[in-house]
Design a protein around this motif. Structure first.
Motif, PDB file in Angstrom:
ATOM      1  N   PRO A 194      96.454 -33.842 -76.719  1.00  0.00           N
ATOM      2  CA  PRO A 194      95.214 -34.508 -76.307  1.00  0.00           C
ATOM      3  C   PRO A 194      95.437 -35.883 -75.701  1.00  0.00           C
ATOM      4  CG  PRO A 194      95.496 -34.715 -78.677  1.00  0.00           C
ATOM      5  CD  PRO A 194      96.614 -33.826 -78.194  1.00  0.00           C
ATOM      6  N   GLY A 195      96.698 -36.313 -75.581  1.00  0.00           N
ATOM      7  CA  GLY A 195      96.969 -37.617 -74.975  1.00  0.00           C
ATOM      8  C   GLY A 195      97.886 -38.497 -75.797  1.00  0.00           C
ATOM      9  N   ARG A 196      98.661 -37.891 -76.686  1.00  0.00           N
ATOM     10  CA  ARG A 196      99.600 -38.686 -77.472  1.00  0.00           C
ATOM     11  C   ARG A 196     100.829 -39.018 -76.644  1.00  0.00           C
ATOM     12  NH1 ARG A 196      98.422 -34.836 -81.532  1.00  0.00           N
ATOM     13  NH2 ARG A 196     100.535 -33.985 -81.447  1.00  0.00           N
ATOM     14  N   LEU A 197     101.365 -40.217 -76.876  1.00  0.00           N
ATOM     15  CA  LEU A 197     102.534 -40.679 -76.139  1.00  0.00           C
ATOM     16  C   LEU A 197     103.756 -39.866 -76.550  1.00  0.00           C
ATOM     17  CD1 LEU A 197     102.966 -42.939 -74.056  1.00  0.00           C
ATOM     18  CD2 LEU A 197     103.753 -44.393 -75.921  1.00  0.00           C
ATOM     19  N   PHE A 198     104.444 -39.285 -75.562  1.00  0.00           N
ATOM     20  CA  PHE A 198     105.626 -38.471 -75.829  1.00  0.00           C
ATOM     21  C   PHE A 198     106.897 -39.164 -75.368  1.00  0.00           C
ATOM     22  CE2 PHE A 198     108.421 -34.828 -74.474  1.00  0.00           C
ATOM     23  CZ  PHE A 198     108.773 -34.435 -75.755  1.00  0.00           C
ATOM     24  N   ALA A 199     106.885 -39.707 -74.156  1.00  0.00           N
ATOM     25  CA  ALA A 199     108.033 -40.444 -73.620  1.00  0.00           C
ATOM     26  C   ALA A 199     107.509 -41.509 -72.669  1.00  0.00           C
ATOM     27  CB  ALA A 199     108.994 -39.500 -72.894  1.00  0.00           C
TER      28      ALA A 199
END
Length: 365
Positions: A194-199
């Motif tokens: 849903p829009g979580r920071l991955f990299a």
């Protein structure tokens, strides 16, 4: 399947899929055949099934399962999560005979698609989600026998390592993508779910927490108006056909120059099940020394040519009367065009547009 050479070949294919995610559909078919089943599924799990890879047998069934509510009513996943067994489980480990015989998903979905019984396992990922591997059998073949479960448990460590390798390679690909944009001077990040920071690259990290906040649910923007637009853009990502790049104006503050945030949907082969990347965020700082051309403004914010000319004129501190005279239209037409520009850029006042495009002033009040 007890043939050691056959087993070793299957294990080799498992590790190949760990390095080349496109091989998973074929591997799932091989696994299903090896245990007397018919194909298989691999799901991304986050409070439910969120995405899937399947063997070719289920190309038609899988979209129906995920999009028509069957996945949400499937009783096995919540039961498997609660059981938390580090191994393969079958229907009978999670449901009673009566539940299997009468459950709506079994009766009206699985059996209609030739699935009577299943064996599956959950493999946790370092990013907090899980991978579910499910191998079904046709109802005519009966329940999954214990010797098949034992065989699958022997393969599970290999499947777990391959899944973890695929997840790590997905992260490295995402990181390489944002690092390449850093070489161009662009702060950027890959989002998942849903829009979580991955990299994120170093330039984007430097904007945390002054401009962006890395929240548990999704990345947010300190500017409330811009964050509302980001939330809307992220909400549209799962929608079919939502491929348009969303551009969001972020006005200048004492800490940073005006910026435009581009939300680029991740689609197709770029979105593999192990990273579940949903969007690429790219931040474009606006040069204070130059107002963007009308063509650039038109592309950034999906403006009409007339709206782009008005936006550029406002950025150069032109009045509405001057713009009306220059374009040969009346003042009300220019006002209407300016209103459309403010709406598309997510701003509410003319001065905010000046601040965004020219960086000459901060918001007042």
């Amino acid at each position: 399947m007890s043939d050691p050479a056959h087993l070793e070949a299957l294990i080799d294919r498992i590790y190949e899929a760990g390095l080349i995610p496109s091989l998973w559909p074929t591997l799932l078919g091989d696994l299903g055949a090896a245990v007397g089943g018919n194909g298989g599924f691999l799901f991304g799990v986050r409070e439910g099934y969120v995405s899937a890879v399947n063997s070719v047998e289920y190309d038609h069934m899988m979209p129906i399962f995920l999009k028509e509510g069957w996945s949400e009513r499937d009783p096995l996943l919540p039961r498997a999560i609660a059981l938390n067994r580090a191994g393969f489980v079958t229907d009978y480990d999670l449901l009673s005979e009566e539940e299997i015989a009468t459950n709506d998903v079994y009766c009206n979905f699985y059996r209609k698609h030739g699935i009577g019984y299943r064996a599956g396992t959950l493999i946790p990922m370092p990013i907090g989600d899980s991978i579910a591997i499910v191998l079904p059998r046709h109802q005519d073949n009966g329940r999954v026998p214990q010797e098949v479960v034992d065989l699958l448990d022997g393969l599970r460590p290999h499947l777990a390592r391959a899944s973890l390798a695929a997840n790590r390679f997905g992260f490295e690909r995402a990181r390489a993508q944002v690092d390449a944009l850093q070489a161009l001077g662009l702060p950027s990040a890959v989002l998942r779910g849903p829009g979580r920071l991955f990299a994120a690259n170093g330039l984007f990290d430097a904007l945390i927490p002054s401009l962006f906040q890395d929240r548990a649910q999704r990345v947010t923007i300190a500017d409330a108006a811009a964050d509302a637009l980001l939330g809307e853009a992220l909400d549209t990502l799962p929608l079919a056909g939502s491929r348009a790049v969303k551009s969001i104006a972020v006005a200048a503050t004492a800490a940073h120059v005006p910026m435009v945030l581009h939300v680029v949907p991740v689609r197709g082969s770029a979105r593999d099940i192990f990273t579940q990347a949903s969007a690429l965020l790219v931040v474009t700082p606006v040069d204070r020394a130059a107002v963007p051309t009308a063509e650039v403004l038109q592309g950034l914010f999906d403006l009409t040519p007339a709206e782009a000319r008005v936006a550029r004129g406002i950025g150069q501190a032109a009045t509405i009367d001057a713009l009306a005279d220059a374009t040969g239209v009346n003042r009300e037409t220019v006002r209407s065009q300016l209103k459309a520009v403010l709406s598309k850029t997510g701003l509410s006042r003319q001065q905010e547009l000046v601040s965004l495009l020219a960086g000459k002033a901060l918001r007042d009040g």
